[in-house]
Design a protein around this motif. Structure first.
Motif, PDB file in Angstrom:
ATOM      1  N   SER A 197      35.597  40.240  66.658  1.00  0.00           N
ATOM      2  CA  SER A 197      35.471  39.248  65.600  1.00  0.00           C
ATOM      3  C   SER A 197      34.617  39.846  64.498  1.00  0.00           C
ATOM      4  N   ILE A 198      34.713  39.298  63.305  1.00  0.00           N
ATOM      5  CA  ILE A 198      33.792  39.701  62.257  1.00  0.00           C
ATOM      6  C   ILE A 198      32.350  39.406  62.696  1.00  0.00           C
ATOM      7  N   ALA A 199      32.208  38.443  63.623  1.00  0.00           N
ATOM      8  CA  ALA A 199      30.884  38.156  64.197  1.00  0.00           C
ATOM      9  C   ALA A 199      30.389  39.292  65.061  1.00  0.00           C
ATOM     10  N   GLY A 200      31.269  40.238  65.401  1.00  0.00           N
ATOM     11  CA  GLY A 200      30.861  41.398  66.173  1.00  0.00           C
ATOM     12  C   GLY A 200      30.184  42.466  65.340  1.00  0.00           C
ATOM     13  N   VAL A 201      30.306  42.365  64.027  1.00  0.00           N
ATOM     14  CA  VAL A 201      29.687  43.359  63.146  1.00  0.00           C
ATOM     15  C   VAL A 201      28.640  42.746  62.222  1.00  0.00           C
ATOM     16  N   ARG A 202      28.596  41.417  62.179  1.00  0.00           N
ATOM     17  CA  ARG A 202      27.533  40.753  61.436  1.00  0.00           C
ATOM     18  C   ARG A 202      27.240  39.421  62.122  1.00  0.00           C
ATOM     19  N   GLY A 203      26.111  38.844  61.850  1.00  0.00           N
ATOM     20  CA  GLY A 203      25.746  37.596  62.509  1.00  0.00           C
ATOM     21  C   GLY A 203      26.576  36.415  62.040  1.00  0.00           C
TER      22      GLY A 203
END
Length: 252
Positions: free
Chosen positions: A137-143
């Motif tokens: 997920s994009i949450a895997g590279v930013r909070g």
């Protein structure tokens, strides 16, 4: 277009959304595709509609993953393409996150990816080709605000992929992660209701909040993610390894 004739793909969470879109793309390019999930009826309907192979499997259960993967290999041959896609997306602030919720998120998103990849590699590592793709997920590279457990689980998936890519350097198998922002799937629909309830806003306003997080101002189509997976599976993509490919409509 990738020529995947003779290659067996296993996709977790393949009965709907991103998983199903990837399954159809791979099948349309010649692969034999097994889709897995916990709901037999949904899997059967998707399989019948698209010419796929259903296999009931719960990624949070080690025995289920081991047995389900072995059954798929027995029926359709060694796994050449593994797509660890199954996951749950639910936000909860840290002070409301008890250990049961934390473990629910991580057991599905991170433990599930680990088990799926481990079992798939048992047959893949003897092949002269192999693709492992984790849907992070994009949450895997930013909070992701309001979702520390989800964010941590998706960061963990990327760490797993990067570690494995180093372990298998120089071998035919590659390991990559796809990191989408908000995709137009049932998960988004469920989160719209959740956000609306938590924030005290209408569902239309909740949807606008989610869409605003995508830099280009729209939800991503699941087929956009599927095309990325298809490109990674192309034999010509053998030098793409250990990467986190963001599908988010723009730079963060």
């Amino acid at each position: 277009m990738a020529n995947l004739a003779g290659k067996h793909a296993l996709i977790t969470g393949g009965g709907s959304g991103i998983g199903l879109a990837i399954a159809v793309a791979l099948k349309d390019n010649g692969a034999s595709v097994t889709i897995t999930g916990r709901t037999e009826a949904r899997l059967r309907d998707a399989a019948e509609a698209h010419g796929l192979h259903p296999q009931v499997m719960d990624v949070t259960d080690e025995a289920s993953v081991a047995d389900g993967t072995a059954a798929a290999v027995d029926a359709h041959g060694p796994i050449a393409i593994c797509v660890a896609n199954a996951g749950i997306a639910e936000g909860r602030s840290l002070h409301k996150t008890d250990l049961a919720f934390w473990r629910q998120i991580t057991s599905t998103n991170l433990d599930g990816a680990f088990l799926t990849i481990r079992e798939s590699l048992k047959s893949m590592r003897d092949l002269d080709y192999g693709r492992v793709i984790a849907v992070s997920s994009i949450a895997g590279v930013r909070g992701l605000k309001g979702a520390p457990a989800y964010t941590a689980s998706k960061h963990g998936v990327i760490g797993l992929i990067r570690g494995l890519s180093e372990d298998f350097l120089g071998k035919p198998q590659t390991f990559n992660a796809i990191c989408p922002a908000y995709v137009d799937t049932d998960i988004v629909s469920r989160n719209v209701t959740s956000i609306a309830d938590r924030a005290g806003v209408s569902q239309d306003e909740a949807l606008k909040i989610m869409v605003s997080q995508n830099r280009h101002g729209r939800l991503i189509d699941a087929n956009e993610v599927a095309r990325t997976a298809l490109w990674l599976c192309d034999p010509a993509s053998a030098s793409v390894n250990g990467q986190c490919i963001e599908i988010a409509g723009g730079m963060a």
